[in-house]
Design an enzyme around this catalytic site. Structure first.
Site, PDB file in Angstrom:
ATOM      1  N   GLN A   1       0.918  -0.863  -0.249  1.00  0.00           N
ATOM      2  CA  GLN A   1      -0.159   0.080   0.140  1.00  0.00           C
ATOM      3  C   GLN A   1       0.804   1.310  -0.117  1.00  0.00           C
ATOM      4  OE1 GLN A   1      -3.040   0.487   2.479  1.00  0.00           O
ATOM      5  NE2 GLN A   1      -2.642   2.196   3.528  1.00  0.00           N
TER       6      GLN A   1
ATOM      7  N   GLU B   1      -7.756  -1.129   7.073  1.00  0.00           N
ATOM      8  CA  GLU B   1      -6.342  -1.064   7.904  1.00  0.00           C
ATOM      9  C   GLU B   1      -6.838  -0.702   8.681  1.00  0.00           C
ATOM     10  OE1 GLU B   1      -1.926   0.935   7.270  1.00  0.00           O
ATOM     11  OE2 GLU B   1      -3.912   2.340   7.056  1.00  0.00           O
TER      12      GLU B   1
ATOM     13  N   GLU C   1      -2.161   9.943  18.161  1.00  0.00           N
ATOM     14  CA  GLU C   1      -3.243  11.333  17.747  1.00  0.00           C
ATOM     15  C   GLU C   1      -3.985  11.129  17.430  1.00  0.00           C
ATOM     16  OE1 GLU C   1       0.570  11.016  20.113  1.00  0.00           O
ATOM     17  OE2 GLU C   1       0.155  10.544  18.315  1.00  0.00           O
TER      18      GLU C   1
END
Length: 388
Positions: free
Chosen positions: A116, A234, A354
């Site tokens: 990817q 994913e 984050e």
């Protein structure tokens, strides 16, 4: 076949067919491809994928049942994890019939390996700031640029590539997704060693790489919506461990730690119970997301919550292993050393913790989003990454 019988048959097959010896990397790839072909022929690859495109057409119940049995084995399937968990499901959802016919069955049988190609040196967490360009030339596209942190690219036959096709619109609106031949002479792959000493990540360079328009996934300049599909798969696949093999030989697993430490100490037992609770909570959350997906309710941004939970669990597991075993656990020849050194990677790969918190706060909890000053600015007017 009822579910109990399915599990018994799956376990019997795994006991008879899972390789037990380790070999060199090159031989390991050949062994992995051989195993994937056997896995597919036995009906355990692409369990929930549509039959029309080479899958088994079964339900999440069978997939979960197989995954439970596979945890007791070390399956040589890691090199296929990107294809099985990310690029393949994207083609199922967003590809053309011709693309599905060409790529999905060879992927499931282990005949072709996928990677990817999203992150770049100047566009990591902010993927939409990427600068790799794809310029149309008749019925093909010419690609130039660089990607980085690309897992298994040094083994890959094909890659799912996100590239910029329009710089006159805001950054999210000028992207297009492609399937790229990783054996094209203009593709250069350079492995990058991480602190564990392994080289599963790579930097990839594109120098006038041509891609036929038939390998475009989705509409021109609509690549961000395709990328969102890939990113959702994913995060779900990472949290569920799709294609990662079993946990039998994980030296930081709960069972392994129980064997390595003094469980007569009540404080140690409390910490092991905490590890069990966190692991079980994540497993149940993943099961709920899988059941909702089967019922036609795509988990959406909650896949980011699952990925965040796994990253935090892995860091907790590594910290606990270091605390219980002691400083020697991080020495190079200690069985725990690699597991501990790899743990921070899950807080980065597939989106940082984050970023996951931002997504969950904005799209799940409905909190105010972070301020954005670039939402309506054409990409060519932005100063991002290495762009002057």
């Amino acid at each position: 076949m009822d579910l109990a019988e399915y599990r018994r048959a799956a376990r019997a097959w795994l006991q008879d067919n899972t390789p037990t010896d380790e070999s060199a990397e090159g031989d390991g790839i050949a062994r992995a491809k051989h195993f994937m072909a056997k896995l597919y022929d036995a009906g355990y690859s692409g369990i929930t994928w549509p039959k029309r495109w080479g899958g088994q057409g079964l339900t999440q119940a069978e997939e979960r049942a197989f995954a439970v049995e596979a945890r007791d084995f070390t399956l040589p399937t890691y090199v296929f994890s990107i294809g099985l968990g990310m690029t393949g499901p994207t083609l199922v959802d967003r590809g053309t019939d011709a693309q599905r016919e060409r790529f999905l069955r060879p992927l499931l049988r282990g005949e072709e390996i996928w990677c990817q190609l999203f992150s770049e040196p100047g566009a990591g967490s902010d993927v939409a700031s990427l600068q790799t360009r794809a310029v149309r030339d008749g019925d093909q596209w010419v690609v130039n640029g660089q990607k980085v942190w690309t897992s298994v690219a040094h083994h890959a036959d094909w890659g799912l590539l996100l590239a910029r096709t329009d710089v006159d619109v805001p950054k999210h609106k000028g992207l297009t997704m492609f399937v790229v031949d990783m054996h094209h002479p203009g593709v250069t792959v350079r492995p990058l060693k991480d602190m564990s000493g392994r080289a599963n990540f790579n930097e990839v360079f594109f120098d006038n790489v041509t891609i036929p328009d038939e390998n475009r996934v989705g509409e021109v300049d609509d690549g961000w919506s395709v990328a969102v599909t890939t990113l959702l798969h994913e995060r779900l696949s990472i949290s569920a461990g799709v294609g990662m093999g079993g946990q039998k030989d994980n030296p930081a697993s709960l069972e392994a730690l129980r064997q390595a430490v003094d469980t007569s100490d009540p404080l140690v037992r409390d910490q092991l119970v905490e590890l069990h609770i966190r692991s079980r909570a994540l497993a149940l959350f993943n099961q709920r997301l899988a059941q909702e997906t089967e019922a036609g309710l795509f988990p959406g941004a909650r896949g980011s919550a699952a990925k965040l939970l796994l990253a935090e669990l892995t860091l907790f597991q590594a910290d606990l292993a270091t605390q219980l075993v002691g400083p020697e656990s991080v020495l190079a020849d200690h069985p725990l050393a690699q597991a501990i050194s790899l743990a921070p990677g899950l807080a980065l790969g597939g989106g940082t913790n984050e970023i996951m918190r931002n997504i969950v706060g904005d799209r799940v909890l409905g909190l105010p989003p972070e301020p954005r000053v670039d939402k309506t600015v054409p990409f060519k007017d932005l100063k991002v990454g290495t762009q002057a």
